[in-house]
Design a protein around this motif. Structure first.
Motif, short mmCIF file in Angstrom:
data_model
loop_
_atom_site.label_atom_id
_atom_site.label_comp_id
_atom_site.label_asym_id
_atom_site.label_seq_id
_atom_site.Cartn_x
_atom_site.Cartn_y
_atom_site.Cartn_z
N LEU A 1 0.84 -1.18 0.00
CA LEU A 1 0.00 0.00 0.00
C LEU A 1 0.88 1.24 0.00
O LEU A 1 1.90 1.29 0.70
CB LEU A 1 -0.92 0.01 1.23
CG LEU A 1 -1.97 -1.10 1.30
CD1 LEU A 1 -2.91 -0.84 2.47
CD2 LEU A 1 -2.76 -1.21 0.01
N CYS A 2 0.49 2.21 -0.80
CA CYS A 2 1.23 3.47 -0.87
C CYS A 2 1.22 4.13 0.52
O CYS A 2 0.15 4.25 1.13
CB CYS A 2 0.56 4.38 -1.90
SG CYS A 2 1.17 6.08 -1.87
N PRO A 3 2.37 4.54 1.01
CA PRO A 3 2.40 5.13 2.35
C PRO A 3 1.65 6.45 2.46
O PRO A 3 1.27 6.86 3.55
CB PRO A 3 3.90 5.33 2.61
CG PRO A 3 4.56 5.31 1.28
CD PRO A 3 3.69 4.45 0.39
N SER A 4 1.38 7.10 1.31
CA SER A 4 0.68 8.39 1.36
C SER A 4 -0.83 8.26 1.21
O SER A 4 -1.58 8.95 1.87
CB SER A 4 1.19 9.31 0.25
OG SER A 4 2.54 9.63 0.47
N CYS A 5 -1.27 7.35 0.30
CA CYS A 5 -2.71 7.33 0.00
C CYS A 5 -3.37 5.97 0.25
O CYS A 5 -4.57 5.84 0.07
CB CYS A 5 -2.93 7.73 -1.46
SG CYS A 5 -2.43 6.47 -2.65
N GLN A 6 -2.57 4.98 0.62
CA GLN A 6 -3.08 3.63 0.85
C GLN A 6 -3.61 2.97 -0.44
O GLN A 6 -4.33 1.98 -0.39
CB GLN A 6 -4.15 3.59 1.95
CG GLN A 6 -3.65 4.11 3.28
CD GLN A 6 -4.56 3.80 4.46
OE1 GLN A 6 -4.06 3.55 5.54
NE2 GLN A 6 -5.88 3.81 4.28
N GLU B 1 5.88 5.25 -2.92
CA GLU B 1 4.65 5.98 -3.21
C GLU B 1 4.12 5.53 -4.57
O GLU B 1 4.90 5.12 -5.45
CB GLU B 1 4.93 7.49 -3.24
CG GLU B 1 5.02 8.09 -1.84
CD GLU B 1 4.86 9.60 -1.89
OE1 GLU B 1 5.65 10.24 -2.59
OE2 GLU B 1 3.95 10.12 -1.23
N CYS B 2 2.81 5.62 -4.75
CA CYS B 2 2.20 5.12 -5.99
C CYS B 2 2.38 6.14 -7.13
O CYS B 2 2.81 7.27 -6.91
CB CYS B 2 0.72 4.86 -5.76
SG CYS B 2 -0.24 6.35 -5.51
N HIS B 3 2.02 5.73 -8.34
CA HIS B 3 2.16 6.59 -9.52
C HIS B 3 1.37 7.89 -9.37
O HIS B 3 1.81 8.95 -9.80
CB HIS B 3 1.69 5.86 -10.78
CG HIS B 3 2.60 4.74 -11.17
ND1 HIS B 3 3.93 4.94 -11.46
CD2 HIS B 3 2.39 3.41 -11.31
CE1 HIS B 3 4.49 3.78 -11.76
NE2 HIS B 3 3.57 2.83 -11.68
N ILE B 4 0.18 7.78 -8.77
CA ILE B 4 -0.66 8.97 -8.66
C ILE B 4 -0.02 9.98 -7.70
O ILE B 4 0.08 11.16 -8.01
CB ILE B 4 -2.09 8.58 -8.20
CG1 ILE B 4 -2.79 7.81 -9.32
CG2 ILE B 4 -2.88 9.81 -7.79
CD1 ILE B 4 -4.18 7.31 -8.99
N CYS B 5 0.46 9.50 -6.56
CA CYS B 5 1.08 10.43 -5.59
C CYS B 5 2.37 11.03 -6.14
O CYS B 5 2.73 12.15 -5.78
CB CYS B 5 1.35 9.72 -4.27
SG CYS B 5 -0.14 9.37 -3.33
N LEU B 6 3.06 10.29 -7.01
CA LEU B 6 4.33 10.78 -7.56
C LEU B 6 4.15 11.66 -8.80
O LEU B 6 5.08 12.29 -9.25
CB LEU B 6 5.25 9.60 -7.91
CG LEU B 6 5.85 8.83 -6.72
CD1 LEU B 6 6.60 7.61 -7.22
CD2 LEU B 6 6.77 9.73 -5.91
ZN LIG Z 1 -0.32 7.05 -3.35
#
Ligand SMILES: [Zn+2]
Length: 201
Positions: free
Chosen positions: A58-63, A71-76
């Motif tokens: 799970l992405c540490p920022s958005c789960q 971090e996932c593609h969206i958060c990056l």
């Molecule tokens: Zn994310």
């Protein structure tokens, strides 16, 4: 019938049978298809499952879903600022909203909704880090896209009350979302409208 199948086949049938919407007959079709396709197909499936088990986190920022704790593609994505965060119940809802192409902000995936009856309290939603970011002033809008169910409403109310003292605009998808319905199953047009007509809470 059960006794004539090898144990390994029975085990695979049981695993496939646990998937949503897959009964024993469908599970049998899958298993027989794999066996018919041969070793390469089975090996590829095994490799994919192994990759998912070992790499997906799970992405540490958005789960949302990510890889190896990053971090996932969206958060990056530099095109997506941190000012707008859409809170969804699950990954499928995120994908449905992404498919509209309408939203350019970030997400926060809850994975569960508040439910005193099921023993799901605020702490298990993981919202602490999002509230921290809101506290620090980096969030301007929270879009609540939780379903219009009792649990979805309870969760939405909890979020809006928690940030009520902050200068954060809180909106809720409403128009077109059926009561009791899930965001995931809305058609693209209805979801686009629900997004554009989101209401301030
Ligand atoms: Zn994310």
């Amino acid at each position: 019938m059960t006794a004539i199948l090898p144990q390994a086949v029975e085990s695979l049938l049981r695993v496939f049978g646990k998937l949503p919407g897959v009964g024993r007959r469908t599970a049998m079709r899958y298993v027989l298809h794999l066996i018919r396709e041969g070793d390469a197909c089975v090996a590829e499936l095994a490799r994919c499952l192994d990759d998912v088990a070992r790499q997906v986190t799970l992405c540490p920022s958005c789960q949302g879903l990510s890889t190896d704790g990053r971090e996932c593609h969206i958060c990056l994505d530099p095109q997506r600022g941190p000012e707008s965060v859409c809170i969804v119940a699950g990954i499928a809802d995120l994908l449905a909203i992404e498919a509209t192409g309408l939203y350019q902000g970030r997400y926060f995936v809850l994975h569960r909704l508040l439910s005193p009856l099921k023993g799901v309290g605020p702490a298990s939603l993981g919202l602490g880090r999002l509230f921290e970011r809101a506290q620090q002033g980096s969030v301007e809008e929270l879009v609540l896209a939780t379903p219009l169910t009792a649990e979805g409403e309870t969760t939405a109310t909890y979020v809006s009350r928690t940030v009520a003292h902050l200068p954060v605009r809180v909106t809720r998808l409403a128009a077109g979302v059926p009561v009791g319905g899930s965001i995931e199953y809305l058609d693209r047009l209805t979801l686009s409208r629900a997004f554009e007509d989101r209401k301030e809470l």
